[in-house]
Design an enzyme around this catalytic site. Structure first.
Site, short mmCIF file in Angstrom:
data_model
loop_
_atom_site.label_atom_id
_atom_site.label_comp_id
_atom_site.label_asym_id
_atom_site.label_seq_id
_atom_site.Cartn_x
_atom_site.Cartn_y
_atom_site.Cartn_z
N TRP A 40 -36.81 30.86 -43.72
CA TRP A 40 -36.94 32.30 -43.56
C TRP A 40 -35.74 32.97 -44.23
CZ3 TRP A 40 -41.15 34.64 -41.88
CH2 TRP A 40 -41.10 36.00 -41.57
N GLU A 52 -35.67 27.33 -35.37
CA GLU A 52 -35.92 25.89 -35.45
C GLU A 52 -34.69 25.09 -35.89
OE1 GLU A 52 -39.43 28.13 -35.16
OE2 GLU A 52 -38.05 28.23 -36.87
N ILE A 107 -31.86 38.80 -39.70
CA ILE A 107 -31.50 40.20 -39.99
C ILE A 107 -31.99 41.09 -38.86
CG2 ILE A 107 -31.76 42.11 -41.62
CD1 ILE A 107 -32.09 39.94 -43.83
N THR A 130 -36.56 45.58 -33.05
CA THR A 130 -36.86 45.09 -31.70
C THR A 130 -35.76 44.16 -31.21
OG1 THR A 130 -38.03 43.11 -32.42
CG2 THR A 130 -39.33 45.15 -32.29
N HIS A 176 -36.05 41.12 -30.65
CA HIS A 176 -36.30 39.77 -31.17
C HIS A 176 -35.02 39.19 -31.78
CE1 HIS A 176 -38.71 36.54 -32.90
NE2 HIS A 176 -38.12 36.77 -34.07
N ARG A 233 -22.77 38.24 -48.04
CA ARG A 233 -22.15 37.09 -47.39
C ARG A 233 -22.77 35.77 -47.85
NH1 ARG A 233 -21.80 41.62 -45.05
NH2 ARG A 233 -20.09 42.15 -43.64
#
Length: 158
Positions: free
Chosen positions: A31, A67, A91, A95, A97, A136
């Site tokens: 991701w 994961e 990022i 929400t 999450h 970064r």
């Protein structure tokens, strides 16, 4: 912000142990791949620069940062692996999450390190924006992958 005052590629060159016979697992989140690939390149570059052999560096990909903990555990279970470097990027969104994922990953990676009594390094970016992540991951603030690799190296000399 501390990162604004320091380039992530800058580190003390003292206390660098011989890692020519050490084996590293690098667990990389798929991701935010543009960011995590840059982190991976930084980590590999630093490992090789300090004497790791290419054949002693093993890459494992996981779908996302959540994961990373299980990927780290699976690689830490391998007795020959001396250190595990986890690379990811979460990022901030609109929400909660983000908060749950970051908290779970930080605790999970820490728990794997303690369970297997070997360095398991948190090389996970938690920026507010894509641009901050890129800054970064080889941008104006250096590369967190470099920092993660040198942390693994130094922990092996502890």
């Amino acid at each position: 912000m501390a990162t604004q005052l320091k380039n992530l590629c800058e580190y003390s060159s003292g206390n660098i142990p011989d890692i020519s016979d050490k084996k590293f697992a690098v667990v990389v989140s798929e991701w935010n791949e543009d960011v995590t690939e840059a982190l991976y390149e930084g980590a590999i570059s630093t490992l090789l620069k300090h004497g790791a052999k290419k054949e002693n560096i093993f890459r494992k990909d996981v779908p996302g940062s959540f994961e990373l903990s299980l990927g780290a555990q699976w690689t830490a279970e391998i007795e020959e692996i001396d250190a595990v470097i986890c690379l990811g990027c979460v990022i901030q969104g609109e929400t909660k999450h983000f908060d749950f994922i970051c908290d779970a990953v930080a605790h999970g990676i820490t728990n794997v390190s303690l369970k297997y009594n070997k360095p398991v390094i948190f090389g996970v970016l938690t920026p507010n924006t894509q641009q901050q992540a890129l800054d970064r991951a080889g941008g104006k603030h250096g590369n967190k992958g470099d920092e993660a690799a040198i942390t693994a190296i130094k922990m092996l000399g502890f």
